[in-house]
Design an enzyme around this catalytic site. Sequence first.
Site, short mmCIF file in Angstrom:
data_model
loop_
_atom_site.label_atom_id
_atom_site.label_comp_id
_atom_site.label_asym_id
_atom_site.label_seq_id
_atom_site.Cartn_x
_atom_site.Cartn_y
_atom_site.Cartn_z
N ASP A 122 -24.46 -62.73 20.93
CA ASP A 122 -23.14 -62.45 21.46
C ASP A 122 -22.40 -60.72 21.53
OD1 ASP A 122 -23.50 -64.78 23.56
OD2 ASP A 122 -22.28 -65.70 21.41
N LYS A 123 -21.91 -59.99 21.93
CA LYS A 123 -20.94 -58.84 21.81
C LYS A 123 -20.58 -58.95 20.80
CE LYS A 123 -18.31 -55.85 23.36
NZ LYS A 123 -16.72 -55.35 24.17
#
Length: 290
Positions: A122-123
């Site tokens: 995830d970012k």
Amino acid sequence: MRFDQALARMFPEHSRSRLAAWVKDGLVKLDRVAVDAKRKVWGGECVSLALQPEPCDTAAAAEAIALDIVYEDKALLVLNKPAGLVVHPGSGNWQGTMLNGLLHHHPPLAGIPRAGIVHRLDKDTSGLLVVAKTLEAQTDLVRQLQARTVSRQYLALVHGVVGRDGAVDAPIGRHQTQRTRMAVTEHGRAARTHYRVLERFERATLLECSLDTGRTHQIRVHMQSLGHPLVGDPVYRAGRGAAAGPLADFKRQALHAYRLGLVHPASGKSLQWEAAVPADMRELLLALSA
């Protein structure tokens, strides 16, 4: 046997789906003629495979983005992704991604699907990622992921005091009403997360989590399902009053992929890497200890 079955035996370093696409595109020929995948072969025929670069599934441009590369050879590279860096271009993030940086660092990755990326973070999750530099390495790494032989351990700081080690075995799918979220759902895909208590604080616990599967937001969803959401998670939030003091000030999910292990696609050797806890998580843990 069928032509496609024979190809799978002859070229095990490539996936069946990739070989089927090459047959369909006329890149694989039988006695110099393009044929259907169902064509019977008997032995003695000549097979020619004209490998062509496979473009990334995006028109992403190469960008000079700093990448923390912890290992690289002719087959693969391993990166330590910082929090805040998007892995793959998508809605709202078409530039400035890890993929853009990879294309600048090693331009031939433009000929590999997804620029060689075989799994994502995830970012706002930091830590280790592996990228394949050849089609053969990509196929091998995807198969390792499917066989669950890639070892991935994460450090996760969660709200509340976790009493003991355990595992969550619960299917994950799209949230019924909030489509940008995932949830434990009866009709989701199988997912299993193991967790081990490393350190307990007054209102939080540091866990080591390992994955048997790689579902979207898996650790975040599974920990929330236990009543112990990740500190700082903006999507799978803790209940009112759970975040106070240093816990309230942390602005991303406290999740770091700190250890990665796999079998090298070319040498067959077992390799493992570790990435130190990033500064923001380290400072939070020191504050909690104090």
